[in-house]
Design a protein around this motif. Structure first.
Motif, PDB file in Angstrom:
ATOM      1  N   GLN A  53       0.483  -0.957  -0.750  1.00 28.69           N
ATOM      2  CA  GLN A  53      -0.285  -0.177   0.051  1.00 28.69           C
ATOM      3  C   GLN A  53       1.014   1.067   0.371  1.00 28.69           C
ATOM      4  N   ARG A  54       1.803   1.224   1.552  1.00 25.85           N
ATOM      5  CA  ARG A  54       2.351   2.649   0.617  1.00 25.85           C
ATOM      6  C   ARG A  54       3.523   2.586  -0.281  1.00 25.85           C
ATOM      7  N   LEU A  55       3.938   1.809  -0.834  1.00 26.62           N
ATOM      8  CA  LEU A  55       4.605   1.578  -2.562  1.00 26.62           C
ATOM      9  C   LEU A  55       4.536   1.645  -3.466  1.00 26.62           C
ATOM     10  N   CYS A  56       2.448   1.718  -2.755  1.00 26.10           N
ATOM     11  CA  CYS A  56       1.678   2.486  -4.072  1.00 26.10           C
ATOM     12  C   CYS A  56       1.712   3.448  -4.414  1.00 26.10           C
ATOM     13  N   ARG A  57       1.787   4.414  -3.711  1.00 23.15           N
ATOM     14  CA  ARG A  57       1.660   6.138  -3.246  1.00 23.15           C
ATOM     15  C   ARG A  57       2.608   6.437  -3.694  1.00 23.15           C
ATOM     16  N   SER A  58       3.677   6.455  -4.247  1.00 24.34           N
ATOM     17  CA  SER A  58       4.956   6.614  -4.230  1.00 24.34           C
ATOM     18  C   SER A  58       5.610   5.517  -5.867  1.00 24.34           C
ATOM     19  N   MET A  59       5.221   4.485  -6.495  1.00 31.71           N
ATOM     20  CA  MET A  59       5.649   3.937  -7.496  1.00 31.71           C
ATOM     21  C   MET A  59       4.887   3.878  -8.251  1.00 31.71           C
ATOM     22  N   GLY A  60       3.268   3.613  -8.366  1.00 30.22           N
ATOM     23  CA  GLY A  60       2.355   3.062  -8.397  1.00 30.22           C
ATOM     24  C   GLY A  60       2.195   1.378  -8.656  1.00 30.22           C
ATOM     25  N   GLU A  61       0.388   1.100  -8.683  1.00 26.08           N
ATOM     26  CA  GLU A  61       0.821  -0.459  -8.102  1.00 26.08           C
ATOM     27  C   GLU A  61       1.466  -1.681  -8.823  1.00 26.08           C
ATOM     28  N   GLU A  62       1.618  -0.932 -10.022  1.00 26.71           N
ATOM     29  CA  GLU A  62       2.460  -2.495 -11.372  1.00 26.71           C
ATOM     30  C   GLU A  62       3.481  -2.246 -10.410  1.00 26.71           C
ATOM     31  N   ALA A  63       4.473  -1.118 -10.592  1.00 27.54           N
ATOM     32  CA  ALA A  63       5.718  -1.171  -9.749  1.00 27.54           C
ATOM     33  C   ALA A  63       5.467  -1.915  -8.347  1.00 27.54           C
ATOM     34  N   ALA A  64       5.402  -1.500  -7.331  1.00 29.25           N
ATOM     35  CA  ALA A  64       4.882  -1.432  -5.943  1.00 29.25           C
ATOM     36  C   ALA A  64       4.048  -3.232  -5.854  1.00 29.25           C
ATOM     37  N   LEU A  65       3.319  -3.403  -7.039  1.00 32.71           N
ATOM     38  CA  LEU A  65       2.980  -5.198  -6.911  1.00 32.71           C
ATOM     39  C   LEU A  65       4.594  -6.280  -7.283  1.00 32.71           C
ATOM     40  N   ASP A  66       5.001  -5.360  -8.000  1.00 30.69           N
ATOM     41  CA  ASP A  66       6.204  -6.098  -8.966  1.00 30.69           C
ATOM     42  C   ASP A  66       7.351  -6.223  -7.642  1.00 30.69           C
ATOM     43  N   SER A  67       7.641  -5.249  -7.013  1.00 31.08           N
ATOM     44  CA  SER A  67       8.518  -4.984  -5.899  1.00 31.08           C
ATOM     45  C   SER A  67       8.294  -5.755  -4.610  1.00 31.08           C
ATOM     46  N   VAL A  68       7.019  -6.365  -4.728  1.00 35.13           N
ATOM     47  CA  VAL A  68       6.301  -6.645  -3.182  1.00 35.13           C
ATOM     48  C   VAL A  68       6.910  -8.032  -3.403  1.00 35.13           C
ATOM     49  N   GLN A  69       6.432  -8.514  -4.704  1.00 36.86           N
ATOM     50  CA  GLN A  69       6.185 -10.077  -5.509  1.00 36.86           C
ATOM     51  C   GLN A  69       7.880 -10.705  -5.327  1.00 36.86           C
ATOM     52  N   ALA A  70       8.735  -9.396  -5.596  1.00 33.89           N
ATOM     53  CA  ALA A  70      10.487  -9.334  -5.261  1.00 33.89           C
ATOM     54  C   ALA A  70      10.887 -10.209  -4.107  1.00 33.89           C
ATOM     55  N   LEU A  71      10.369 -10.034  -3.283  1.00 37.80           N
ATOM     56  CA  LEU A  71      10.060 -11.084  -1.792  1.00 37.80           C
ATOM     57  C   LEU A  71       9.946 -12.228  -1.529  1.00 37.80           C
ATOM     58  N   TRP A  72       9.329 -12.787  -2.462  1.00 39.53           N
ATOM     59  CA  TRP A  72       8.679 -14.416  -2.127  1.00 39.53           C
ATOM     60  C   TRP A  72       9.699 -14.957  -1.857  1.00 39.53           C
ATOM     61  N   PRO A  73      10.589 -15.446  -2.632  1.00 40.56           N
ATOM     62  CA  PRO A  73      11.463 -16.332  -2.487  1.00 40.56           C
ATOM     63  C   PRO A  73      12.357 -15.750  -1.322  1.00 40.56           C
ATOM     64  N   LEU A  74      12.573 -14.771  -0.603  1.00 40.75           N
ATOM     65  CA  LEU A  74      12.998 -14.701   0.424  1.00 40.75           C
ATOM     66  C   LEU A  74      11.633 -15.589   2.114  1.00 40.75           C
ATOM     67  N   PHE A  75      11.136 -15.563   1.882  1.00 42.22           N
ATOM     68  CA  PHE A  75      10.389 -16.587   2.824  1.00 42.22           C
ATOM     69  C   PHE A  75       9.877 -17.620   2.671  1.00 42.22           C
ATOM     70  N   GLU A  76      10.562 -18.670   1.443  1.00 44.41           N
ATOM     71  CA  GLU A  76      10.675 -19.622   1.011  1.00 44.41           C
ATOM     72  C   GLU A  76      10.992 -20.606   2.300  1.00 44.41           C
ATOM     73  N   ASP A  77      11.078 -21.609   2.792  1.00 47.68           N
ATOM     74  CA  ASP A  77      11.646 -22.296   3.641  1.00 47.68           C
ATOM     75  C   ASP A  77      11.343 -21.714   4.607  1.00 47.68           C
TER      76      ASP A  77
END
Length: 121
Positions: A71-95
């Motif tokens: 939500q915070r990133l959407c305000r500063s960079m737009g929804e699509e870029a924010a979603l890409d940035s947050v989804q890039a964190l996904w592999p860090l959460f595995e295991d």
């Protein structure tokens, strides 16, 4: 009567206990990656989110804070870029958290893709 109390205590402990042991290094990596995404703004909301990220005690709580970060990133960079940035964190959460939170179902073949898993590129 005592045996029932013992059985109840055992079942309760298994239901309440977290099956994942948290590696401090992986927690630190996830936390750092999330903090690096935050803009260098000094607004009260940003400082509050930064503080919450810093005091999170386990990867599971950081996993649920992705929504606020998005939500915070959407305000500063737009929804699509924010979603890409947050989804890039996904592999860090595995295991580090339960596969069900990642959208994976243990014991099933193929891709268990659901809403929280990043799209294949």
């Amino acid at each position: 009567m005592r045996i029932f109390t013992t059985i109840l205590d055992t079942v309760t402990q298994r239901l309440v206990s977290d099956p994942f042991h948290h590696d401090p290094a992986s927690l630190s990596r996830i936390r750092r990656a999330m903090l690096d995404l935050l803009p260098n703004d000094t607004s009260w909301e940003d400082e509050r989110l930064r503080h919450r990220l810093l005091v999170a005690v386990d990867p599971k709580s950081l996993w649920f804070m992705r929504v606020e970060l998005h939500q915070r990133l959407c305000r500063s960079m737009g929804e699509e870029a924010a979603l890409d940035s947050v989804q890039a964190l996904w592999p860090l959460f595995e295991d580090t958290i339960e596969p069900a939170l990642l959208g994976k179902r243990p014991g099933r073949r193929g891709s268990g893709l659901r809403g929280d898993t990043p799209p294949r590129r």
